[in-house]
Every structure is written in C-alpha cells, then in structure tokens.
Design a protein around this motif. Structure first.
Motif, PDB file in Angstrom:
ATOM      1  N   GLN A 163       0.822  -1.203   0.000  1.00 34.77           N
ATOM      2  CA  GLN A 163       0.000   0.000   0.000  1.00 34.77           C
ATOM      3  C   GLN A 163       0.860   1.257   0.000  1.00 34.77           C
ATOM      4  O   GLN A 163       0.619   2.210  -0.750  1.00 34.77           O
ATOM      5  CB  GLN A 163      -0.919  -0.003   1.229  1.00 34.77           C
ATOM      6  N   VAL A 164       1.898   1.264   0.831  1.00 35.08           N
ATOM      7  CA  VAL A 164       2.777   2.428   0.912  1.00 35.08           C
ATOM      8  C   VAL A 164       3.499   2.654  -0.415  1.00 35.08           C
ATOM      9  O   VAL A 164       3.559   3.784  -0.931  1.00 35.08           O
ATOM     10  CB  VAL A 164       3.802   2.258   2.057  1.00 35.08           C
ATOM     11  N   LEU A 165       4.049   1.584  -1.008  1.00 33.36           N
ATOM     12  CA  LEU A 165       4.817   1.736  -2.246  1.00 33.36           C
ATOM     13  C   LEU A 165       3.931   2.043  -3.448  1.00 33.36           C
ATOM     14  O   LEU A 165       4.387   2.662  -4.415  1.00 33.36           O
ATOM     15  CB  LEU A 165       5.636   0.472  -2.503  1.00 33.36           C
ATOM     16  N   SER A 166       2.666   1.622  -3.384  1.00 34.66           N
ATOM     17  CA  SER A 166       1.761   1.946  -4.496  1.00 34.66           C
ATOM     18  C   SER A 166       1.494   3.446  -4.565  1.00 34.66           C
ATOM     19  O   SER A 166       1.142   3.969  -5.630  1.00 34.66           O
ATOM     20  CB  SER A 166       0.442   1.187  -4.337  1.00 34.66           C
ATOM     21  N   ASN A 167       1.671   4.147  -3.442  1.00 35.14           N
ATOM     22  CA  ASN A 167       1.487   5.592  -3.422  1.00 35.14           C
ATOM     23  C   ASN A 167       2.746   6.343  -3.851  1.00 35.14           C
ATOM     24  O   ASN A 167       2.717   7.566  -3.972  1.00 35.14           O
ATOM     25  CB  ASN A 167       1.074   6.051  -2.017  1.00 35.14           C
ATOM     26  N   LEU A 168       3.831   5.610  -4.041  1.00 34.60           N
ATOM     27  CA  LEU A 168       5.065   6.204  -4.557  1.00 34.60           C
ATOM     28  C   LEU A 168       5.181   5.803  -6.019  1.00 34.60           C
ATOM     29  O   LEU A 168       5.956   4.927  -6.395  1.00 34.60           O
ATOM     30  CB  LEU A 168       6.268   5.721  -3.749  1.00 34.60           C
ATOM     31  N   ALA A 169       4.404   6.477  -6.859  1.00 40.39           N
ATOM     32  CA  ALA A 169       4.243   6.049  -8.249  1.00 40.39           C
ATOM     33  C   ALA A 169       5.512   6.189  -9.068  1.00 40.39           C
ATOM     34  O   ALA A 169       5.650   5.558 -10.117  1.00 40.39           O
ATOM     35  CB  ALA A 169       3.105   6.842  -8.894  1.00 40.39           C
ATOM     36  N   ASP A 170       6.446   7.003  -8.620  1.00 40.31           N
ATOM     37  CA  ASP A 170       7.662   7.244  -9.402  1.00 40.31           C
ATOM     38  C   ASP A 170       8.754   6.216  -9.132  1.00 40.31           C
ATOM     39  O   ASP A 170       9.878   6.364  -9.633  1.00 40.31           O
ATOM     40  CB  ASP A 170       8.209   8.642  -9.098  1.00 40.31           C
ATOM     41  N   TYR A 171       8.434   5.199  -8.360  1.00 36.45           N
ATOM     42  CA  TYR A 171       9.459   4.226  -7.972  1.00 36.45           C
ATOM     43  C   TYR A 171       8.981   2.806  -8.227  1.00 36.45           C
ATOM     44  O   TYR A 171       7.805   2.477  -8.057  1.00 36.45           O
ATOM     45  CB  TYR A 171       9.800   4.364  -6.484  1.00 36.45           C
ATOM     46  N   GLN A 172       9.933   1.963  -8.628  1.00 37.81           N
ATOM     47  CA  GLN A 172       9.711   0.530  -8.595  1.00 37.81           C
ATOM     48  C   GLN A 172      10.145   0.024  -7.217  1.00 37.81           C
ATOM     49  O   GLN A 172      10.847   0.720  -6.488  1.00 37.81           O
ATOM     50  CB  GLN A 172      10.535  -0.162  -9.673  1.00 37.81           C
ATOM     51  N   TYR A 173       9.745  -1.190  -6.890  1.00 40.82           N
ATOM     52  CA  TYR A 173      10.195  -1.722  -5.605  1.00 40.82           C
ATOM     53  C   TYR A 173      10.297  -3.240  -5.646  1.00 40.82           C
ATOM     54  O   TYR A 173       9.705  -3.911  -6.489  1.00 40.82           O
ATOM     55  CB  TYR A 173       9.266  -1.276  -4.480  1.00 40.82           C
ATOM     56  N   GLU A 174      11.095  -3.747  -4.737  1.00 37.84           N
ATOM     57  CA  GLU A 174      11.164  -5.178  -4.454  1.00 37.84           C
ATOM     58  C   GLU A 174      11.089  -5.337  -2.945  1.00 37.84           C
ATOM     59  O   GLU A 174      11.600  -4.502  -2.190  1.00 37.84           O
ATOM     60  CB  GLU A 174      12.459  -5.789  -4.997  1.00 37.84           C
ATOM     61  N   HIS A 175      10.421  -6.387  -2.513  1.00 36.45           N
ATOM     62  CA  HIS A 175      10.303  -6.657  -1.074  1.00 36.45           C
ATOM     63  C   HIS A 175      10.974  -8.007  -0.803  1.00 36.45           C
ATOM     64  O   HIS A 175      10.456  -9.064  -1.177  1.00 36.45           O
ATOM     65  CB  HIS A 175       8.841  -6.697  -0.654  1.00 36.45           C
ATOM     66  N   ILE A 176      12.151  -7.956  -0.186  1.00 36.77           N
ATOM     67  CA  ILE A 176      12.940  -9.161   0.069  1.00 36.77           C
ATOM     68  C   ILE A 176      12.699  -9.631   1.500  1.00 36.77           C
ATOM     69  O   ILE A 176      12.982  -8.912   2.468  1.00 36.77           O
ATOM     70  CB  ILE A 176      14.441  -8.892  -0.136  1.00 36.77           C
ATOM     71  N   PHE A 177      12.158 -10.817   1.625  1.00 30.96           N
ATOM     72  CA  PHE A 177      12.045 -11.478   2.926  1.00 30.96           C
ATOM     73  C   PHE A 177      13.197 -12.470   3.050  1.00 30.96           C
ATOM     74  O   PHE A 177      13.390 -13.303   2.168  1.00 30.96           O
ATOM     75  CB  PHE A 177      10.726 -12.243   3.046  1.00 30.96           C
ATOM     76  N   ILE A 178      13.961 -12.379   4.135  1.00 34.87           N
ATOM     77  CA  ILE A 178      14.993 -13.386   4.389  1.00 34.87           C
ATOM     78  C   ILE A 178      14.601 -14.134   5.659  1.00 34.87           C
ATOM     79  O   ILE A 178      14.521 -13.556   6.751  1.00 34.87           O
ATOM     80  CB  ILE A 178      16.409 -12.768   4.488  1.00 34.87           C
ATOM     81  N   ASP A 179      14.319 -15.421   5.485  1.00 36.68           N
ATOM     82  CA  ASP A 179      13.793 -16.237   6.582  1.00 36.68           C
ATOM     83  C   ASP A 179      14.894 -17.091   7.205  1.00 36.68           C
ATOM     84  O   ASP A 179      15.650 -17.756   6.494  1.00 36.68           O
ATOM     85  CB  ASP A 179      12.663 -17.142   6.074  1.00 36.68           C
ATOM     86  N   ASN A 180      14.946 -17.075   8.524  1.00 41.67           N
ATOM     87  CA  ASN A 180      15.995 -17.772   9.264  1.00 41.67           C
ATOM     88  C   ASN A 180      15.558 -19.181   9.665  1.00 41.67           C
ATOM     89  O   ASN A 180      15.640 -19.563  10.829  1.00 41.67           O
ATOM     90  CB  ASN A 180      16.365 -16.961  10.516  1.00 41.67           C
ATOM     91  N   ALA A 181      15.069 -19.949   8.674  1.00 40.17           N
ATOM     92  CA  ALA A 181      14.650 -21.336   8.907  1.00 40.17           C
ATOM     93  C   ALA A 181      13.525 -21.412   9.934  1.00 40.17           C
ATOM     94  O   ALA A 181      13.626 -22.111  10.948  1.00 40.17           O
ATOM     95  CB  ALA A 181      15.832 -22.202   9.333  1.00 40.17           C
ATOM     96  N   SER A 182      12.437 -20.709   9.649  1.00 38.80           N
ATOM     97  CA  SER A 182      11.288 -20.708  10.557  1.00 38.80           C
ATOM     98  C   SER A 182      10.724 -22.109  10.737  1.00 38.80           C
ATOM     99  O   SER A 182      10.735 -22.931   9.805  1.00 38.80           O
ATOM    100  CB  SER A 182      10.192 -19.782  10.013  1.00 38.80           C
TER     101      SER A 182
END
Length: 326
Positions: free
Chosen positions: A26-45
């Motif tokens: 939602q936050v990044l959709s309001n920043l129309a001038d930017y692309q984004y990637e969301h990296i999750f790094i999981d510690n063997a949950s």
C-alpha cells in the motif's frame, strides 16, 4: 525509474508477514515514481512463515524470498539480506510491525533531498518502560565509551543509499555490528523520530542472550575502554592493598598483644579480588571471541532456497566472500 528495496528479516512470524506485505504494498503503491522489491529473508522458521512467503511470491513478483538452511541469528541474516538487495535505496525493517511502514515515504523524501542515510529513531515505545529505559541507558553508555559517535535509540530501521550498501559489501565483515558500521561510514544522516508500537501478534524472538550478544558486540567492536579500565583498576586495587597491608603491619607492631587480624578481612578480600578478576577475565574473553570470529571468517548465511530472484541479479552483485550458497 529508481528502485526501492525493502528488506525484512523474519523468523517464526506467520502471524505478521501477510499484514506487513499488504502495508508495504500500500505504501509503495502511493510512490508512483518508484519501482520496488520486497525481500524477505527467513531464518529457517519452524512455523508456516516460509509457506506463506512462497504463496506471496507466487502471486506477486515484487516479493522475493531467501530461506536459510538454519537459523543464523539476528545479526548475520538481516545484514546478508541487505547485501542481496538491488535497489537504488534499501530500507531495512523488522517483520513484527513494530517498525512503522508509513515512515518509508518520509525516508524516501529525505533521501531525495540528498541524504544517503535516513535513520528511524525510536524516541518512545509502547513496550515495557523498564525494557525501553534499560535500552536507552545502554545506548548512552555505549556512546560515551565508543571511539566513534554512535546514534542513540537507533535499531537499524532506516533507508540506505546504494553507495552505502556497496561500502558494506567491501567491508566483508563476518559478524557486523550494523549500528556501528553506519556511524563509522560517516555520511551525514537524516533522523526521523517515531513511537514504536506494541507488538500485536506473536512473541519477540529476542531473549537475554541475544540482547547480551548484541551489547557485547557493540562494546568490543567500538571501545577499548573496558580493557584499559581493567589495567587502571588493577593498579588502583594493588596500591590500595599495599596501603592496607602497611596500615595493618604498623597497627600490629604498636598493639602486638591486643590486635588480632582475624579471618573475616582475609576471606572478604579474597572473594572481592576473585570477583574482580573473573569480571575482567570475561571482558578479555569477549574481545578474544570477537577476534576469533573475524579470523575464522565464516559465511554470513548459507541459503537453502531463493525465490523470484533473476539469475543475472545475483551474478552482477558485488563479490562477497562471506556468501555461500546452495
């Protein structure tokens, strides 16, 4: 278009990752001038966190996932995740929703004004006031002892320019104290204060050991004062002991028949000096352990799986000898 990378370390956060993903989107959709990637790094949950992340990545190409083969701890895994980001700016935030996603817009605004580092400063917290005040005391103490000017109440939540990330790559630190590294790099930083909300779901993964580990890491990496304090205190105690011994000797000569030294001062003295020795032996051990970690130079993490990463993205990343992959 510039790219913003959001890096989120997680461990057993099945109750929070979905909501965090939605808030970030939602936050990044309001920043129309930017692309984004969301990296999750999981510690063997051990719960359903990885399954939920796989599902998110399957439906949204912005989501990228790294799964570690085991839990590499709260210091190495988030740092490694940062190094895998490809964006022009990288935002690091926890998965427990205690780092407000809404601040990303403020971070980006300050970044566009020219700041290469934008820090979220926790001015107050809805958590236990005892815990919050203890943390503040530690930050103040470490800042007063440190060789560089560390930022108080900074947890790592913030935005970092690509140039900063490239510098972190070049440092090649196998067990980094990230808050200290940011201060040591030395770029002027913008500071945005916020109130940390209470964790709504799940339980914190920090315990006394992890907090103590972080505290000692900061102490050994950025201050020599504890070692020098041991030397100075040893000298003072030695002089005091000689003075007491001289006073006892003179008093015994003057009152030979009436003065009895007794065992109580001897026993108390032995226990006191033994405690002092053990304390500073532990301090020295922390420094030796820090040196051993640097010398062994083990990898930050070992990956089990990565999802939605383009092959060329990782191949073009700066070389990091800490990285071991499967």
């Amino acid at each position: 278009m510039k790219t913003i990378s959001i890096v989120t370390p997680c461990y057993n956060e099945e109750e929070n990752v979905q909501e965090l993903y939605e808030q970030i989107r939602q936050v990044l959709s309001n920043l129309a001038d930017y692309q984004y990637e969301h990296i999750f790094i999981d510690n063997a949950s051990q719960d359903r966190t990885v399954a939920l992340l796989r599902d998110l990545a399957r439906h949204d190409s912005h989501v990228k996932v790294i799964v570690n083969v085991r839990n590499f701890g709260h210091i190495r895994s988030p740092y490694y995740g940062m190094l895998q980001a490809s964006g022009d700016a990288v935002v690091v935030m926890a998965s427990d929703l205690q780092d407000p996603p809404g601040l990303i817009k403020d971070f980006v605004r300050q970044w566009e004004e020219g700041y290469k580092i934008v820090l979220g400063i926790k001015k107050q917290s809805e958590e236990s006031q005892i815990v919050f005040n203890l943390r503040k005391m530690y930050y103040k103490m470490l800042r007063s002892l440190s060789d560089i000017e560390l930022v108080e109440n900074f947890t790592g939540f913030g935005l970092y320019d690509r140039q900063v990330i490239d510098i972190l790559h070049s440092l090649n630190d196998p067990y980094p104290y990230f808050r200290g590294l940011i201060a040591e790099i030395g770029f002027p930083s913008a500071k945005i204060a916020y109130v940390q909300p209470l964790r709504k779901r799940g339980i914190t993964k920090n315990n006394f050991y992890t907090l103590f580990d972080m505290a000692m890491l900061g102490m050994t990496n950025y201050s020599k004062i504890p070692l020098r304090l041991a030397t100075m205190l040893g000298f003072v105690v030695a002089m005091f002991s000689l003075l007491v011994a001289f006073i006892y000797f003179v008093y015994k000569l003057l009152f030979w028949d009436n003065f009895s030294v007794g065992q109580a001062p001897l026993v108390i003295g032995i226990f006191f000096f033994s405690a002092v020795q053990l304390f500073f032996l532990g301090i020295v051990g922390e420094y030796v352990g820090s040196i051993q970690t640097q010398v062994l130079h083990r990898p930050l993490v070992i990956e089990k799986e990565r999802i939605n990463f383009a092959p060329c993205q990782h191949e073009d990343a700066p070389v990091d000898r800490n990285v071991v992959q499967r």
